[in-house]
Design a protein around this motif. Structure first.
Motif: not given
Length: 99
Positions: A75-83
């Motif tokens: 989550x520190x690098x990306x925001x699209x957990x859903x994908x």
């Protein structure tokens, strides 16, 4: 559409991301598990299975894959957990089908 899945209850990326962050701090939550169950059941409707047992086996395989890999989302690098989790589910279905 599968009648078991109420799309009003289907998770949104922002809610899933918040639950992942919370789970990393407190341990895997029941809400995160519920999101994973909703996602696996919903995505299963996009695939064709030979029989209902194959569908159920694939859903279980996908849930196991999610439970083993859920902490891999950064989550520190990306925001699209859903994908991220959708891709785990889809790949799990393909692997299950190829078995």
């Amino acid at each position: 559409m599968n009648k078991d899945i109420n799309m009003a209850d289907y998770c949104k990326n922002k809610d899933l991301l918040a639950e992942v962050i919370k789970s990393k701090k407190e341990g895997r939550t029941k809400q995160l598990e519920s999101y994973f169950i909703l996602m696996t059941k919903h995505i299963a409707t996009k695939f064709q299975f030979n029989c209902d047992d194959d569908r159920k086996d694939s859903i279980q395989d996908a849930l196991i894959a999610l439970l083993l890999r859920w902490q891999g989302f950064d989550e520190t690098k990306y925001t699209n957990a859903f994908a991220y989790y959708t891709e785990i589910i889809k790949r799990s279905y393909v692997m299950s089908y190829n078995k």
